[in-house]
Design a protein around this motif. Structure first.
Motif, mmCIF file in Angstrom:
data_model
loop_
_atom_site.group_PDB
_atom_site.id
_atom_site.type_symbol
_atom_site.label_atom_id
_atom_site.label_comp_id
_atom_site.label_asym_id
_atom_site.label_seq_id
_atom_site.Cartn_x
_atom_site.Cartn_y
_atom_site.Cartn_z
ATOM 1 N N ARG A 51 0.823 -1.208 0.000
ATOM 2 C CA ARG A 51 0.000 0.000 0.000
ATOM 3 C C ARG A 51 0.860 1.262 0.000
ATOM 4 N NH1 ARG A 51 -3.845 1.135 5.013
ATOM 5 N NH2 ARG A 51 -1.774 1.378 5.939
ATOM 6 N N ARG A 52 1.936 1.275 0.800
ATOM 7 C CA ARG A 52 2.814 2.445 0.838
ATOM 8 C C ARG A 52 3.489 2.664 -0.515
ATOM 9 N NH1 ARG A 52 4.162 0.669 6.208
ATOM 10 N NH2 ARG A 52 5.960 -0.463 5.396
ATOM 11 N N ARG A 53 3.888 1.580 -1.153
ATOM 12 C CA ARG A 53 4.576 1.717 -2.447
ATOM 13 C C ARG A 53 3.670 2.318 -3.503
ATOM 14 N NH1 ARG A 53 9.072 -0.242 -4.940
ATOM 15 N NH2 ARG A 53 8.950 -0.406 -7.197
ATOM 16 N N HIS A 54 2.375 1.949 -3.481
ATOM 17 C CA HIS A 54 1.443 2.400 -4.518
ATOM 18 C C HIS A 54 0.481 3.468 -4.014
ATOM 19 C CE1 HIS A 54 2.780 -0.795 -7.199
ATOM 20 N NE2 HIS A 54 2.640 -1.663 -6.205
ATOM 21 N N ARG A 55 0.848 4.150 -2.939
ATOM 22 C CA ARG A 55 -0.066 5.123 -2.331
ATOM 23 C C ARG A 55 -0.469 6.215 -3.317
ATOM 24 N NH1 ARG A 55 -1.164 6.069 2.947
ATOM 25 N NH2 ARG A 55 0.594 4.792 3.621
ATOM 26 N N CYS A 56 0.415 6.553 -4.227
ATOM 27 C CA CYS A 56 0.133 7.652 -5.137
ATOM 28 C C CYS A 56 -0.868 7.280 -6.223
ATOM 29 C CB CYS A 56 1.425 8.154 -5.783
ATOM 30 S SG CYS A 56 2.268 6.896 -6.772
ATOM 31 N N SER A 57 -1.175 6.019 -6.394
ATOM 32 C CA SER A 57 -2.071 5.637 -7.485
ATOM 33 C C SER A 57 -3.010 4.508 -7.057
ATOM 34 C CB SER A 57 -1.252 5.189 -8.703
ATOM 35 O OG SER A 57 -0.370 4.139 -8.348
ATOM 36 N N PRO A 58 -3.962 4.780 -6.152
ATOM 37 C CA PRO A 58 -4.919 3.741 -5.773
ATOM 38 C C PRO A 58 -5.821 3.402 -6.951
ATOM 39 C CG PRO A 58 -5.620 5.855 -4.919
ATOM 40 C CD PRO A 58 -4.255 6.070 -5.497
ATOM 41 N N PRO A 59 -6.382 2.211 -6.964
ATOM 42 C CA PRO A 59 -7.262 1.823 -8.058
ATOM 43 C C PRO A 59 -8.537 2.661 -8.078
ATOM 44 C CG PRO A 59 -6.566 -0.084 -6.764
ATOM 45 C CD PRO A 59 -6.179 1.126 -5.998
ATOM 46 N N LEU A 60 -9.149 2.748 -9.242
ATOM 47 C CA LEU A 60 -10.436 3.422 -9.417
ATOM 48 C C LEU A 60 -11.408 2.416 -10.021
ATOM 49 C CD1 LEU A 60 -12.320 5.868 -9.512
ATOM 50 C CD2 LEU A 60 -11.166 6.608 -11.602
ATOM 51 N N THR A 74 -21.443 1.538 -10.318
ATOM 52 C CA THR A 74 -21.142 1.263 -11.723
ATOM 53 C C THR A 74 -19.644 1.056 -11.871
ATOM 54 O OG1 THR A 74 -22.972 2.666 -12.456
ATOM 55 C CG2 THR A 74 -21.306 2.089 -14.089
ATOM 56 N N PRO A 75 -19.198 -0.115 -12.337
ATOM 57 C CA PRO A 75 -17.756 -0.374 -12.484
ATOM 58 C C PRO A 75 -17.163 0.411 -13.644
ATOM 59 C CG PRO A 75 -19.036 -2.234 -13.288
ATOM 60 C CD PRO A 75 -20.016 -1.285 -12.685
ATOM 61 N N THR A 76 -15.869 0.749 -13.524
ATOM 62 C CA THR A 76 -15.158 1.478 -14.574
ATOM 63 C C THR A 76 -14.124 0.617 -15.290
ATOM 64 O OG1 THR A 76 -13.483 2.264 -13.020
ATOM 65 C CG2 THR A 76 -15.413 3.660 -13.328
ATOM 66 N N MET A 77 -13.740 -0.504 -14.691
ATOM 67 C CA MET A 77 -12.649 -1.312 -15.232
ATOM 68 C C MET A 77 -13.162 -2.496 -16.030
ATOM 69 S SD MET A 77 -9.864 -1.394 -12.102
ATOM 70 C CE MET A 77 -8.845 0.030 -11.763
ATOM 71 N N GLU A 337 -12.107 5.120 -4.885
ATOM 72 C CA GLU A 337 -10.683 4.924 -5.124
ATOM 73 C C GLU A 337 -10.087 4.047 -4.032
ATOM 74 O OE1 GLU A 337 -8.805 8.644 -7.152
ATOM 75 O OE2 GLU A 337 -10.179 9.380 -5.609
ATOM 76 N N SER A 338 -10.567 2.844 -3.937
ATOM 77 C CA SER A 338 -10.085 1.905 -2.934
ATOM 78 C C SER A 338 -10.587 0.525 -3.307
ATOM 79 C CB SER A 338 -10.601 2.282 -1.542
ATOM 80 O OG SER A 338 -10.199 1.343 -0.592
ATOM 81 N N VAL A 339 -9.787 -0.504 -2.951
ATOM 82 C CA VAL A 339 -10.301 -1.849 -3.219
ATOM 83 C C VAL A 339 -9.706 -2.908 -2.316
ATOM 84 C CG1 VAL A 339 -8.624 -2.489 -4.989
ATOM 85 C CG2 VAL A 339 -10.919 -3.457 -5.081
ATOM 86 N N TYR A 340 -8.438 -2.777 -1.921
ATOM 87 C CA TYR A 340 -7.803 -3.838 -1.154
ATOM 88 C C TYR A 340 -8.205 -3.798 0.307
ATOM 89 C CZ TYR A 340 -4.797 -4.587 -5.171
ATOM 90 O OH TYR A 340 -4.330 -4.854 -6.420
ATOM 91 N N SER A 341 -8.329 -4.966 0.907
ATOM 92 C CA SER A 341 -8.633 -5.065 2.329
ATOM 93 C C SER A 341 -7.962 -6.308 2.895
ATOM 94 C CB SER A 341 -10.138 -5.142 2.568
ATOM 95 O OG SER A 341 -10.417 -5.326 3.930
#
Length: 347
Positions: A51-60, A74-77, A337-341
């Motif tokens: 999470r720290r490594r990819h903090r600048c680009s969370p998923p959308l 509504t999904p975007t991906m 803008e979040s997905v991992y848990s």
């Protein structure tokens, strides 16, 4: 003794997996390779590093919009990163609309318009927190705005704050703006903060709420913005940090930034413009629908726009865009803008 193969070295394997792209399908797919990979990517320490490594680009992965009886997603991906609509849609009271108040840090605050409470919902875990409005705001439930903020840090428990803002008419010349903060750590609302604003200046101000000082302040908009087009304005994070504005006038997008000089005086400066007509191949003379702002993903720097051709997603830095869907439902979109848990850890 020969050295261990790269994928047999636990530390080296972790470094390789940390460099996987931060997409919704990445860690679940990696966990299916073998039990060893499953144990590694599900370890809380690995997740924190990822999470720290990819903090600048969370998923959308998608957007939320209000709906009668709940909140629609509504999904975007595209597959395999596409999260099905039914996975993140929420059904509540079928007798009223449920209005999202925002979407940040993996949480969605919702205010059903017949309830005098805020529902803070975590779409990934399904957790729900029902919070009654504070005295003083419970009588203006239909004029409530708000936001949610999750506490920073990598602790096991992530407390959150809810900020509610209400508007009341004081007299023919003034409106009162009321603000209050709830903390899940204490389970109580702070005292209500209020500010009086002249009615004719209400639509030409940005309100700044200082969480530490518990104070409200007014920030005047840049001179020259048309009052008829102020609905085509949204607050955003400026390029390089700080307070910014995205403003659409006709077929042109303007990006503004709040700057402070060496004497401490603050003013607005236009950073750049985007000619939407040229970029999106729109004809200003023939288009009956001008581009309208329908949402903003602050971390991905993506704006959702309604055009005569439907709703598009425009990345403001690269200027790459794609069609979100054919028709607009007219609702403001709240990007998720979040997905991992992992346990209590969230993006």
């Amino acid at each position: 003794m020969s050295p261990a193969a790269p994928l047999d070295d636990e530390n080296l394997l972790a470094e390789i997996l940390l460099r996987l792209p931060p997409l919704p399908s990445t860690l679940p797919r990696a966990s299916l390779v073998c039990k060893r990979w499953l144990l590694l990517v599900s370890d809380i320490r690995f997740f924190r590093r990822f999470r720290r490594r990819h903090r600048c680009s969370p998923p959308l992965p998608g957007c939320f919009v209000p709906d009668r009886g709940g909140v629609s997603y509504t999904p975007t991906m595209d597959s395999p990163d596409r999260v099905p609509a039914e996975r993140f849609s929420l059904q509540l009271d079928g007798s009223c609309y449920s209005n999202p108040l925002g979407c940040r840090h993996g949480l969605v605050p919702i205010s059903p318009n017949l309830w005098k409470q805020v529902l803070v919902w975590d779409p990934v875990t399904g957790d729900q927190h029902h919070i009654s409005f504070p005295p003083g705001l419970d009588g203006i439930a239909n004029s409530i705005h708000g936001a949610v903020r999750r506490a920073a840090g990598d602790g096991e428990v992530h407390h959150f704050q809810v900020i509610l803002v209400g508007v009341v008419e004081v007299d023919k010349q003034h409106v009162g703006v009321l603000a209050c903060v709830y903390s899940s750590d204490t389970g109580v609302w702070d005292n209500i903060i209020s500010v009086l604003i002249p009615f004719d200046a209400y639509t030409t101000r940005v309100l700044k709420f200082d969480l530490e000082r518990q104070s409200l302040a007014e920030i005047q908009l840049p001179v020259g913005m048309s009052e008829e087009e102020l609905l085509q304005l949204t607050v955003m994070r400026a390029e390089g940090g700080g307070l910014g504005l995205l403003y659409i006038s006709g077929f042109t997008t303007q990006l503004w930034k709040r700057k402070t000089d060496c004497d401490g005086a603050a003013s607005w400066g236009m950073e750049r413009t985007i000619e939407l007509g040229k970029l999106l191949s729109l004809n200003p003379e023939k288009e009956r629908v001008r581009p309208l702002i329908e949402g903003l993903a602050e971390y991905n720097n993506v704006v959702f726009l309604t055009t005569g051709d439907g709703v598009i997603m425009l990345q403001l830095e690269s200027l790459q865009f794609k069609k979100f869907y054919e028709m607009s439902d007219g609702f403001y979109h709240y990007p998720f803008e979040s997905v991992y848990s992992v346990g209590n850890q969230h993006w």
